[in-house]
Write a protein that holds these residues in place. Structure first.
Motif, PDB file in Angstrom:
ATOM      1  N   THR A  11      20.506   9.446 119.224  1.00  0.00           N
ATOM      2  CA  THR A  11      21.517   8.438 119.929  1.00  0.00           C
ATOM      3  C   THR A  11      21.997   9.043 120.811  1.00  0.00           C
ATOM      4  O   THR A  11      22.577  10.154 121.289  1.00  0.00           O
ATOM      5  CB  THR A  11      22.577   8.227 118.779  1.00  0.00           C
ATOM      6  OG1 THR A  11      21.841   7.750 117.495  1.00  0.00           O
ATOM      7  CG2 THR A  11      23.344   6.957 119.513  1.00  0.00           C
ATOM      8  N   PHE A 329      23.991  15.393 114.089  1.00  0.00           N
ATOM      9  CA  PHE A 329      24.107  14.037 113.955  1.00  0.00           C
ATOM     10  C   PHE A 329      22.998  13.191 114.867  1.00  0.00           C
ATOM     11  O   PHE A 329      23.111  12.233 115.142  1.00  0.00           O
ATOM     12  CB  PHE A 329      25.470  13.668 114.426  1.00  0.00           C
ATOM     13  CG  PHE A 329      26.639  13.751 113.375  1.00  0.00           C
ATOM     14  CD1 PHE A 329      27.045  13.104 112.326  1.00  0.00           C
ATOM     15  CD2 PHE A 329      27.226  15.079 113.344  1.00  0.00           C
ATOM     16  CE1 PHE A 329      27.983  13.369 111.664  1.00  0.00           C
ATOM     17  CE2 PHE A 329      28.348  15.413 112.459  1.00  0.00           C
ATOM     18  CZ  PHE A 329      28.708  14.575 111.551  1.00  0.00           C
ATOM     19  N   ARG A 357      28.156   0.205 116.162  1.00  0.00           N
ATOM     20  CA  ARG A 357      27.434   1.203 115.613  1.00  0.00           C
ATOM     21  C   ARG A 357      27.466   2.652 116.128  1.00  0.00           C
ATOM     22  O   ARG A 357      27.899   3.860 115.466  1.00  0.00           O
ATOM     23  CB  ARG A 357      25.950   0.814 115.238  1.00  0.00           C
ATOM     24  CG  ARG A 357      25.415   1.796 114.169  1.00  0.00           C
ATOM     25  CD  ARG A 357      24.045   1.131 113.605  1.00  0.00           C
ATOM     26  NE  ARG A 357      23.178   0.931 115.043  1.00  0.00           N
ATOM     27  CZ  ARG A 357      22.411   1.846 115.544  1.00  0.00           C
ATOM     28  NH1 ARG A 357      21.919   2.647 114.813  1.00  0.00           N
ATOM     29  NH2 ARG A 357      21.658   1.079 116.306  1.00  0.00           N
ATOM     30  N   ASN A 358      27.279   2.818 117.523  1.00  0.00           N
ATOM     31  CA  ASN A 358      27.480   3.821 118.167  1.00  0.00           C
ATOM     32  C   ASN A 358      28.895   4.478 118.198  1.00  0.00           C
ATOM     33  O   ASN A 358      29.131   5.643 118.229  1.00  0.00           O
ATOM     34  CB  ASN A 358      26.902   3.716 119.510  1.00  0.00           C
ATOM     35  CG  ASN A 358      25.266   3.886 119.399  1.00  0.00           C
ATOM     36  OD1 ASN A 358      24.799   4.108 118.362  1.00  0.00           O
ATOM     37  ND2 ASN A 358      24.460   3.880 120.630  1.00  0.00           N
ATOM     38  N   LEU A 361      29.560   6.022 115.014  1.00  0.00           N
ATOM     39  CA  LEU A 361      28.899   7.221 114.701  1.00  0.00           C
ATOM     40  C   LEU A 361      29.551   8.457 115.537  1.00  0.00           C
ATOM     41  O   LEU A 361      29.817   9.526 115.172  1.00  0.00           O
ATOM     42  CB  LEU A 361      27.308   7.285 115.303  1.00  0.00           C
ATOM     43  CG  LEU A 361      26.752   8.399 115.314  1.00  0.00           C
ATOM     44  CD1 LEU A 361      26.415   9.131 114.093  1.00  0.00           C
ATOM     45  CD2 LEU A 361      25.326   8.183 116.191  1.00  0.00           C
TER      46      LEU A 361
END
Ligand SMILES: *Cc1c(COP(=O)(O)O)cnc(C)c1O
Length: 394
Positions: A11, A329, A357-358, A361
């Protein structure tokens, strides 16, 4: 390496490249066709129109340079600066320094307007500099300084240049599609961007746009542009509107499929909605970071929603922490640059990567890795704070 290369699935929440949508990656893998194929020429026209939308301009000379954002910067300087010119360059971070390099390599003089890293460009200083250097032919500045996460007032800076009869070169590499970029309303003359930040396309292409005034200055040049590849008079022969297109270089065909797809996605969402999304996710991230006890490095009024500078707490080892984020992660965030190295993190929420979502996270991963390092961090507060912010925005 004898095996095929399969990258890990990361990510990307650094200063770029940012996450690329599967839809854009899918476009990239479509069959390659010739760069003078009629279907490709039609695609070029469509890309041009979509770029005019993204830049909010009617400029006829709007096209993607076949090289990364840095080449977009260079294209603007080598075409508009001639030996002996005087150019006012604003520097409040890394990229203004590169503008100075470009000016000097064109055989011109850069008159610097410097502001502290973390501050916006001071418009009063720019006005004062035009008073002492009335012969300056250009003003160059960075709209969104990625090294610090600061936004400068592009409309005001372009207006000052116009008052003094100077053209403008504006870096919108990190701003385009993340915050408002209105080339025509600003009256900006040469504006460049990159594909790998808020356009969330693959790296390696630089959208540029030139006003009619800028084109006129290019046509009136007395000195040949020092770069053959970036000479717009030659590039125009291939990209320039109607009629016959002449071979100049082989366009990066598949990367342009990808750019087209990412620009389509931007138009489907709409610029205003894209800007609002960046702002919403930024506010959620900041609420979460502050709830766990961290502080932002930039005052709220100058913050870029797509690039968040965070102060690294006392006693935390920057490299160890970012390695832990990456290995545990699969999350990439950026470190500080220059004077800010080891002092700040740069958390990108750019383009496709700007989503709840990011945000979640990143907050969860930071909280866990900071706690592992023994940093004093408030546990269990960040996610609810971020969610509360998203709820109020909904
Ligand atoms: C990333 C960036 C660039 C350079 O773009 P590349 O694609 O890395 O060449 C230039 N200016 C700013 C403000 C940037 O953030």
């Amino acid at each position: 390496m004898t095996d095929s290369f399969y990258p890990p699935l990361r990510t990307l929440m650094g200063p770029g490249p940012s996450d690329v949508s599967p839809r854009v990656l899918g476009a990239l893998s479509r069959p390659t066709i010739g760069h003078l194929d009629p279907h490709f020429l039609a695609l070029m026209d469509s890309i041009k129109a979509l770029l005019q939308y993204a830049f909010q301009t009617d400029n006829a000379l709007t096209l993607p340079i076949s090289a990364p954002g840095s080449a977009g910067m260079e294209a603007c300087f080598v075409n508009l600066v001639s030996p002996g010119d005087k150019v006012i360059v604003c520097q409040n971070g890394v990229f203004g320094g590169r503008m100075k390099e470009n000016v000097e390599r064109c055989g011109a003089t850069a008159v610097m307007v410097e502001d502290a890293w973390g501050d916006a460009v001071n418009t009063d200083k720019v006005t004062a500099t035009f008073k002492t250097h009335p012969d300056a032919t250009l003003l160059a500045f960075v709209h969104a300084e990625t090294s610090t996460g600061v936004r400068s007032d592009a409309a005001a800076l372009c207006a000052i240049a116009a008052e003094h009869g100077a053209l403008t070169i504006v870096d919108t590499v990190t701003s385009l599609a993340g915050i408002e970029v209105c080339v025509d309303a600003w009256g900006a003359d040469a504006v460049y961007s990159g594909t790998q930040k808020c356009l969330s396309c693959v790296p390696g292409i630089a959208p540029v746009t030139f006003s009619d005034r800028a084109v006129e200055r290019i046509m009136q040049r007395q000195h040949k542009v020092q770069s053959w590849f970036l000479d717009m008079q030659l590039v125009m022969g291939y990209w320039g509107g109607e009629g016959k297109r002449a071979y100049h270089h082989t366009a990066p065909i598949n990367a342009l499929y990808a750019l087209h797809e990412s620009l389509l996605m931007l138009r489907e969402e709409g610029l205003e909605a894209a800007h609002a999304r960046h702002l919403r996710n930024h506010r959620a991230l900041v609420a979460g970071l502050e709830a766990m006890g961290l502080s932002m490095a930039v005052p709220a009024k100058h913050r870029l929603p797509q690039l968040n500078s965070v102060i690294i707490p006392e006693g935390v080892d920057d490299a160890v922490l970012r390695n832990a984020l990456l290995s545990e992660f699969d999350l990439e965030i950026g470190g500080g640059l220059g004077a800010l190295a080891g002092k700040t993190w740069r958390i990108g929420l750019m383009g496709f990567a700007s989503n709840p979502r990011n945000v979640a996270l990143c907050l969860q991963a930071l909280e866990a890795t900071l706690a592992q390092q023994g940093a004093s961090v408030l546990r269990g507060k960040a996610l609810p704070a971020a969610q509360a912010e998203l709820d109020t925005a909904a």
